[in-house]
Write a protein that holds these residues in place. Structure first.
Motif, mmCIF file in Angstrom:
data_model
loop_
_atom_site.group_PDB
_atom_site.id
_atom_site.type_symbol
_atom_site.label_atom_id
_atom_site.label_comp_id
_atom_site.label_asym_id
_atom_site.label_seq_id
_atom_site.Cartn_x
_atom_site.Cartn_y
_atom_site.Cartn_z
ATOM 1 N N GLN A 282 0.825 -1.203 0.000
ATOM 2 C CA GLN A 282 0.000 0.000 0.000
ATOM 3 C C GLN A 282 0.860 1.254 0.000
ATOM 4 O O GLN A 282 1.990 1.242 0.481
ATOM 5 C CB GLN A 282 -0.915 0.011 1.230
ATOM 6 N N GLU A 283 0.275 2.316 -0.507
ATOM 7 C CA GLU A 283 0.876 3.641 -0.420
ATOM 8 C C GLU A 283 0.045 4.450 0.556
ATOM 9 O O GLU A 283 -1.173 4.293 0.629
ATOM 10 C CB GLU A 283 0.875 4.326 -1.782
ATOM 11 N N TYR A 284 0.711 5.314 1.304
ATOM 12 C CA TYR A 284 0.027 6.121 2.313
ATOM 13 C C TYR A 284 0.462 7.568 2.186
ATOM 14 O O TYR A 284 1.646 7.852 2.004
ATOM 15 C CB TYR A 284 0.384 5.635 3.726
ATOM 16 N N GLU A 285 -0.497 8.478 2.297
ATOM 17 C CA GLU A 285 -0.159 9.892 2.407
ATOM 18 C C GLU A 285 0.468 10.149 3.769
ATOM 19 O O GLU A 285 1.385 10.947 3.907
ATOM 20 C CB GLU A 285 -1.414 10.762 2.234
ATOM 21 N N LYS A 286 -0.070 9.462 4.766
ATOM 22 C CA LYS A 286 0.460 9.480 6.126
ATOM 23 C C LYS A 286 0.111 8.116 6.731
ATOM 24 O O LYS A 286 -0.762 7.415 6.215
ATOM 25 C CB LYS A 286 -0.121 10.639 6.938
ATOM 26 N N PRO A 287 0.795 7.714 7.810
ATOM 27 C CA PRO A 287 0.520 6.397 8.379
ATOM 28 C C PRO A 287 -0.967 6.181 8.664
ATOM 29 O O PRO A 287 -1.670 7.090 9.121
ATOM 30 C CB PRO A 287 1.333 6.396 9.679
ATOM 31 N N LEU A 288 -1.408 4.998 8.342
ATOM 32 C CA LEU A 288 -2.782 4.553 8.595
ATOM 33 C C LEU A 288 -3.841 5.326 7.812
ATOM 34 O O LEU A 288 -5.022 5.254 8.132
ATOM 35 C CB LEU A 288 -3.111 4.587 10.094
ATOM 36 N N ASP A 289 -3.433 6.036 6.796
ATOM 37 C CA ASP A 289 -4.370 6.736 5.920
ATOM 38 C C ASP A 289 -4.675 5.801 4.751
ATOM 39 O O ASP A 289 -3.848 5.612 3.868
ATOM 40 C CB ASP A 289 -3.760 8.042 5.417
ATOM 41 N N PHE A 290 -5.850 5.209 4.762
ATOM 42 C CA PHE A 290 -6.203 4.196 3.772
ATOM 43 C C PHE A 290 -6.910 4.775 2.550
ATOM 44 O O PHE A 290 -7.469 4.030 1.758
ATOM 45 C CB PHE A 290 -7.076 3.122 4.428
ATOM 46 N N SER A 291 -6.863 6.087 2.364
ATOM 47 C CA SER A 291 -7.593 6.707 1.263
ATOM 48 C C SER A 291 -7.087 6.238 -0.102
ATOM 49 O O SER A 291 -7.889 6.049 -1.028
ATOM 50 C CB SER A 291 -7.528 8.237 1.363
ATOM 51 N N ILE A 292 -5.795 6.017 -0.256
ATOM 52 C CA ILE A 292 -5.271 5.542 -1.537
ATOM 53 C C ILE A 292 -5.747 4.115 -1.790
ATOM 54 O O ILE A 292 -6.178 3.785 -2.901
ATOM 55 C CB ILE A 292 -3.732 5.645 -1.579
ATOM 56 N N ALA A 293 -5.705 3.277 -0.764
ATOM 57 C CA ALA A 293 -6.189 1.894 -0.894
ATOM 58 C C ALA A 293 -7.673 1.880 -1.247
ATOM 59 O O ALA A 293 -8.109 1.115 -2.106
ATOM 60 C CB ALA A 293 -5.939 1.119 0.398
ATOM 61 N N GLU A 294 -8.427 2.720 -0.590
ATOM 62 C CA GLU A 294 -9.875 2.767 -0.820
ATOM 63 C C GLU A 294 -10.202 3.265 -2.227
ATOM 64 O O GLU A 294 -11.209 2.886 -2.808
ATOM 65 C CB GLU A 294 -10.538 3.638 0.241
ATOM 66 N N ALA A 295 -9.330 4.098 -2.784
ATOM 67 C CA ALA A 295 -9.533 4.598 -4.141
ATOM 68 C C ALA A 295 -9.094 3.581 -5.200
ATOM 69 O O ALA A 295 -9.463 3.705 -6.361
ATOM 70 C CB ALA A 295 -8.772 5.909 -4.335
ATOM 71 N N ASN A 296 -8.321 2.597 -4.781
ATOM 72 C CA ASN A 296 -7.798 1.577 -5.702
ATOM 73 C C ASN A 296 -8.145 0.184 -5.189
ATOM 74 O O ASN A 296 -7.271 -0.656 -4.983
ATOM 75 C CB ASN A 296 -6.277 1.715 -5.835
ATOM 76 N N ILE A 297 -9.410 -0.056 -5.019
ATOM 77 C CA ILE A 297 -9.875 -1.306 -4.412
ATOM 78 C C ILE A 297 -9.334 -2.533 -5.141
ATOM 79 O O ILE A 297 -8.894 -3.494 -4.504
ATOM 80 C CB ILE A 297 -11.420 -1.328 -4.340
#
Length: 168
Positions: free
Chosen positions: A72-87
């Protein structure tokens, strides 16, 4: 949580190492309050095996204790927004689990560092797993503040599970 483990060395890897690494990984996911079920792989190798990976992926021609390969890639730790955008790329299509990545641990370094730091090899496995799990969730130690934050979290995880420096 699904944890795959493999041994990529002819050296003996005590079953306790595998159980401890699974225990710490499971606890880290819960402790960090990850909102997803997760999937990861933990690989045990030797100094030669990890040296090859370290050279191939980090251009460092020497063995290291642990390598983390986050999926996963993170903007900041535990920020799952990138994962959620790339299901489709971030989650296992069959299980729905978040694909965390891989942890590679050198059993040679486990033994040498345990001796060097004056604690058990089992505690060293727990430490390396906790450290790597934090990397898989986007933590790093490039700056002093990041290092301090990671060290505090590592210690909290290890202490909560009882893997203190006097753990046998």
């Amino acid at each position: 949580m699904t944890i795959y483990t493999s041994v990529e060395t002819e050296k003996t890897v005590p079953p306790e190492y595998i159980e401890i690494s699974k225990d710490v990984a499971n606890f880290a996911v819960s402790y960090l309050d990850c909102p997803y079920e997760c999937e990861l792989e933990i690989i045990f190798t030797d100094n030669e095996g990890i040296k090859e990976m370290n050279k191939a992926y980090r251009n460092m021609d020497k063995p290291t204790d642990v390598l983390s390969f986050p999926m996963q890639e993170y903007e900041k730790p535990l920020d799952f927004s990138i994962a959620e955008a790339n299901i489709n790329d971030s989650f296992n299509a069959e299980t729905g689990e978040l694909l965390l990545g891989d942890i590679v641990i050198s059993v040679d370094k486990v033994l040498s560092q345990a001796e060097e730091y004056g604690h058990s090899d089992k505690r060293e496995v727990a430490f390396l797993t906790a450290h790597s799990m934090l990397h898989l969730f986007g933590y790093d130690h490039e700056t002093e503040d990041e290092r301090e934050e990671m060290e505090k979290l590592q210690e909290k995880i290890l202490n909560e599970k009882g893997y203190t420096r006097d753990y046998e």
